[in-house]
Design a protein around this motif. Sequence first.
Motif, PDB file in Angstrom:
ATOM      1  N   LEU A 191       0.821  -1.209   0.000  1.00 14.17           N
ATOM      2  CA  LEU A 191       0.000   0.000   0.000  1.00 14.17           C
ATOM      3  C   LEU A 191       0.853   1.256   0.000  1.00 14.17           C
ATOM      4  CD1 LEU A 191      -2.819  -0.952   2.546  1.00 14.17           C
ATOM      5  CD2 LEU A 191      -2.978  -0.840   0.054  1.00 14.17           C
ATOM      6  N   PHE A 192       2.037   1.187   0.608  1.00 11.45           N
ATOM      7  CA  PHE A 192       2.911   2.354   0.681  1.00 11.45           C
ATOM      8  C   PHE A 192       3.955   2.367  -0.431  1.00 11.45           C
ATOM      9  CE2 PHE A 192       1.078   1.825   4.848  1.00 11.45           C
ATOM     10  CZ  PHE A 192       0.758   3.119   5.204  1.00 11.45           C
ATOM     11  N   ALA A 193       4.278   1.191  -0.972  1.00 11.96           N
ATOM     12  CA  ALA A 193       5.210   1.141  -2.099  1.00 11.96           C
ATOM     13  C   ALA A 193       4.529   1.614  -3.374  1.00 11.96           C
ATOM     14  CB  ALA A 193       5.743  -0.279  -2.272  1.00 11.96           C
ATOM     15  N   GLY A 194       3.264   1.214  -3.555  1.00 12.62           N
ATOM     16  CA  GLY A 194       2.500   1.626  -4.726  1.00 12.62           C
ATOM     17  C   GLY A 194       3.010   0.989  -6.012  1.00 12.62           C
ATOM     18  N   GLY A 195       2.558   1.503  -7.134  1.00 15.64           N
ATOM     19  CA  GLY A 195       3.031   1.043  -8.438  1.00 15.64           C
ATOM     20  C   GLY A 195       2.850  -0.445  -8.656  1.00 15.64           C
ATOM     21  N   SER A 196       3.897  -1.096  -9.177  1.00 15.34           N
ATOM     22  CA  SER A 196       3.810  -2.519  -9.499  1.00 15.34           C
ATOM     23  C   SER A 196       3.693  -3.393  -8.262  1.00 15.34           C
ATOM     24  CB  SER A 196       5.033  -2.946 -10.328  1.00 15.34           C
ATOM     25  OG  SER A 196       6.240  -2.618  -9.662  1.00 15.34           O
ATOM     26  N   ALA A 197       4.086  -2.874  -7.107  1.00 15.45           N
ATOM     27  CA  ALA A 197       3.896  -3.639  -5.871  1.00 15.45           C
ATOM     28  C   ALA A 197       2.411  -3.918  -5.647  1.00 15.45           C
ATOM     29  CB  ALA A 197       4.483  -2.879  -4.684  1.00 15.45           C
ATOM     30  N   LEU A 198       1.566  -2.964  -6.014  1.00 18.36           N
ATOM     31  CA  LEU A 198       0.123  -3.134  -5.869  1.00 18.36           C
ATOM     32  C   LEU A 198      -0.467  -4.000  -6.975  1.00 18.36           C
ATOM     33  CD1 LEU A 198      -1.196   0.353  -4.689  1.00 18.36           C
ATOM     34  CD2 LEU A 198      -1.330  -1.815  -3.448  1.00 18.36           C
ATOM     35  N   THR A 199       0.024  -3.832  -8.201  1.00 17.39           N
ATOM     36  CA  THR A 199      -0.529  -4.616  -9.310  1.00 17.39           C
ATOM     37  C   THR A 199      -0.167  -6.096  -9.190  1.00 17.39           C
ATOM     38  OG1 THR A 199       1.390  -4.150 -10.732  1.00 17.39           O
ATOM     39  CG2 THR A 199      -0.470  -2.627 -10.858  1.00 17.39           C
TER      40      THR A 199
END
Length: 238
Positions: A191-199
């Motif tokens: 949630l805090f890394a965002g980007g591809s970490a979320l995808t």
Amino acid sequence: METRTVVSEFLGTLLLVFFAVGSAVLAGEYIGTFGIALTFGFVMLALAYALGPTSGSHLNPAVTIGMLLARRITVRTAVEYWIAQILGAIVGAALLYLLANQIPGLKTDEAFGSNGWGDRSAVHINLGGAFLAELILTFLFVYVVLAVTHRVAVVGFDGLPIGLALAVVHLVGIPLTGTSVNPARSLGPALFAGGSALTQLWLFILAPLVGGVLAAMVIQFTHPPEEPKVIADERSVL
């Protein structure tokens, strides 16, 4: 709902994410893969002894689903634990993010202890390989938890093999995916890394849960319960 068990799962997951994931975010370049793996194992060991007698110290939705399918907790307890674990992981990641941002030059975007495959993997493992790795690693961890605990509570030396198992799966899994084996642990940092970490997050929710389900199925053959029955407090079964 028994408040103390839910609070224990919330607090334990918070501390697991803050300290164990924090070892990768804050000290990874100094302690390396071995140090990070040991941190996960030691933190889990400490929390197993501290919180095990209260909630079982699941701190992991995959462990909880294994306990549920092994008929050691009720559906209501499992849902309460899942909510507590997810909230604990998010708060733990938020505190870690706040601390990390106080360190000049430390980047928290696109990594932040999150999991991944492809170019987000140290060995560039593909999607199928990442799913298989997480499934097998989670299977081992949840199987050990189920095998050494006859009920929900962690007693005696139960915490030692649990901590060792978590350290081992991290030694193997960190180069592959960063090691999840815990959907809550993956969700908070992503949630805090965002980007591809979320995808890519879906894999690190689904694969560990499947691994937990398989562990619960296999444990019935290797460690069959003598008299399966739900205990009145809705937290443990024989």
